[in-house]
Design an enzyme around this catalytic site. Structure first.
Site, mmCIF file in Angstrom:
data_model
loop_
_atom_site.group_PDB
_atom_site.id
_atom_site.type_symbol
_atom_site.label_atom_id
_atom_site.label_comp_id
_atom_site.label_asym_id
_atom_site.label_seq_id
_atom_site.Cartn_x
_atom_site.Cartn_y
_atom_site.Cartn_z
ATOM 1 N N ASP A 29 37.675 5.209 -56.930
ATOM 2 C CA ASP A 29 37.944 6.479 -57.732
ATOM 3 C C ASP A 29 39.366 6.943 -57.548
ATOM 4 O O ASP A 29 39.609 7.125 -56.047
ATOM 5 C CB ASP A 29 36.856 7.576 -57.891
ATOM 6 C CG ASP A 29 37.054 8.354 -58.932
ATOM 7 O OD1 ASP A 29 35.871 8.716 -59.902
ATOM 8 O OD2 ASP A 29 38.045 9.474 -58.902
ATOM 9 N N ASN A 87 27.039 10.405 -65.066
ATOM 10 C CA ASN A 87 27.352 11.333 -65.732
ATOM 11 C C ASN A 87 27.630 11.074 -67.144
ATOM 12 O O ASN A 87 28.240 10.020 -67.517
ATOM 13 C CB ASN A 87 28.748 12.317 -65.470
ATOM 14 C CG ASN A 87 28.593 12.529 -63.833
ATOM 15 O OD1 ASN A 87 27.567 13.087 -63.438
ATOM 16 N ND2 ASN A 87 29.901 12.488 -63.391
ATOM 17 N N GLY A 93 28.869 16.202 -67.450
ATOM 18 C CA GLY A 93 29.985 16.433 -66.609
ATOM 19 C C GLY A 93 30.762 14.776 -66.891
ATOM 20 O O GLY A 93 31.982 14.846 -65.939
ATOM 21 N N GLN A 94 30.602 14.215 -67.965
ATOM 22 C CA GLN A 94 31.431 13.123 -68.188
ATOM 23 C C GLN A 94 32.779 13.288 -68.499
ATOM 24 O O GLN A 94 32.935 14.026 -69.657
ATOM 25 C CB GLN A 94 30.610 12.069 -69.230
ATOM 26 C CG GLN A 94 31.213 10.765 -69.374
ATOM 27 C CD GLN A 94 30.523 9.699 -70.271
ATOM 28 O OE1 GLN A 94 29.562 10.411 -70.813
ATOM 29 N NE2 GLN A 94 31.187 8.631 -70.501
ATOM 30 N N SER A 95 33.782 12.779 -67.956
ATOM 31 C CA SER A 95 35.201 13.013 -68.422
ATOM 32 C C SER A 95 35.792 11.626 -68.882
ATOM 33 O O SER A 95 37.056 11.964 -69.604
ATOM 34 C CB SER A 95 36.007 13.618 -67.220
ATOM 35 O OG SER A 95 36.098 12.824 -66.152
ATOM 36 N N HIS A 100 30.323 4.485 -66.864
ATOM 37 C CA HIS A 100 30.347 4.104 -65.278
ATOM 38 C C HIS A 100 29.521 4.515 -64.493
ATOM 39 O O HIS A 100 28.808 5.698 -64.689
ATOM 40 C CB HIS A 100 31.938 4.524 -64.925
ATOM 41 C CG HIS A 100 32.116 5.872 -65.278
ATOM 42 N ND1 HIS A 100 32.573 6.419 -66.517
ATOM 43 C CD2 HIS A 100 31.979 7.202 -64.646
ATOM 44 C CE1 HIS A 100 32.651 7.735 -66.415
ATOM 45 N NE2 HIS A 100 32.473 8.264 -65.313
ATOM 46 N N HIS A 102 29.058 6.074 -60.681
ATOM 47 C CA HIS A 102 29.835 6.565 -59.499
ATOM 48 C C HIS A 102 28.988 6.149 -58.250
ATOM 49 O O HIS A 102 27.801 6.311 -58.197
ATOM 50 C CB HIS A 102 29.752 7.939 -59.252
ATOM 51 C CG HIS A 102 30.620 8.768 -60.215
ATOM 52 N ND1 HIS A 102 31.936 8.908 -60.197
ATOM 53 C CD2 HIS A 102 30.378 9.220 -61.799
ATOM 54 C CE1 HIS A 102 32.334 9.822 -61.360
ATOM 55 N NE2 HIS A 102 31.477 9.697 -62.310
HETATM 56 P P1 5GP Z 1 33.308 11.078 -64.941
HETATM 57 O O1 5GP Z 1 33.645 12.488 -64.589
HETATM 58 O O2 5GP Z 1 33.419 10.753 -66.490
HETATM 59 O O3 5GP Z 1 31.659 10.945 -64.592
HETATM 60 O O4 5GP Z 1 34.053 10.386 -63.795
HETATM 61 C C1 5GP Z 1 35.369 9.791 -64.386
HETATM 62 C C2 5GP Z 1 35.897 9.487 -62.948
HETATM 63 O O5 5GP Z 1 37.014 8.440 -63.336
HETATM 64 C C3 5GP Z 1 36.623 10.678 -62.299
HETATM 65 O O6 5GP Z 1 35.875 10.665 -60.744
HETATM 66 C C4 5GP Z 1 37.884 10.374 -62.110
HETATM 67 O O7 5GP Z 1 38.391 10.832 -60.771
HETATM 68 C C5 5GP Z 1 38.140 8.882 -62.341
HETATM 69 N N1 5GP Z 1 39.234 8.391 -62.948
HETATM 70 C C6 5GP Z 1 40.029 8.804 -64.049
HETATM 71 N N2 5GP Z 1 40.857 8.226 -64.148
HETATM 72 C C7 5GP Z 1 41.048 7.322 -63.458
HETATM 73 C C8 5GP Z 1 42.147 6.251 -63.192
HETATM 74 O O8 5GP Z 1 42.989 6.244 -64.113
HETATM 75 N N3 5GP Z 1 41.933 5.424 -62.240
HETATM 76 C C9 5GP Z 1 40.684 5.543 -61.298
HETATM 77 N N4 5GP Z 1 40.474 4.769 -60.389
HETATM 78 N N5 5GP Z 1 39.815 6.494 -61.676
HETATM 79 C C10 5GP Z 1 39.956 7.359 -62.745
#
Ligand code: 5GP
Ligand code: ZN
Length: 114
Positions: A29, A87, A93-95, A100, A102
């Site tokens: 990440d 997430n 909290g999915q962004s 994916h 974690h």
């Molecule tokens: P979410 O918030 O959707 O559960 O997790 C998305 C994750 O993707 C976040 O922890 C964020 O730091 C990571 N992330 C977002 N953009 C990138 C990227 O371009 N490269 C990598 N390696 N991680 C990313």
């Protein structure tokens, strides 16, 4: 335009890849929330955990979770332990809208999560 994790899976943008499997990829990440923070994805685009056809769920989740557990062991987390998180959606909290898992480890996790 493909999503950011599709572009990582395609090698179009760089990532610190730690492992690959059949249809799955694990990479660090970019904004780690623990000493070890790895994301494990299916290389096919799946927006979230709710978006897989029923017929594909077992195979895709199985492959992603299997690689997550293997990476955890490779990185020395099997004994101290670790956390796997998916997430999903706004409340989850999915962004990034590409499924994916974690893999978080290297410190004691809190419960309940924030
Ligand atoms: P979410 O918030 O959707 O559960 O997790 C998305 C994750 O993707 C976040 O922890 C964020 O730091 C990571 N992330 C977002 N953009 C990138 C990227 O371009 N490269 C990598 N390696 N991680 C990313
Ligand atoms: Zn995608």
């Amino acid at each position: 335009m493909a999503c950011i994790f599709c572009r990582i899976a395609a090698g179009e943008i760089p990532a610190n890849v730690v492992a690959r499997g059949d249809g799955v990829l694990a990479f660090r990440d970019v904004n780690p929330q623990a000493p070890t923070h790895v994301l494990v994805i299916p290389t096919q685009h799946v927006p979230s955990s709710g978006h897989l056809p029923v017929s594909e769920r077992a195979a895709v989740f199985g492959a992603v979770m299997q690689l997550a557990v293997e990476v955890a062991a490779q990185l020395g987390l099997a004994e101290p332990g670790y956390r796997l998180v998916v997430n999903t959606g706004v409340d989850g909290g999915q962004s990034v809208d590409h499924l994916h898992v974690h893999l978080l480890g290297g410190r004691r996790m809190h419960w309940p999560p924030g």
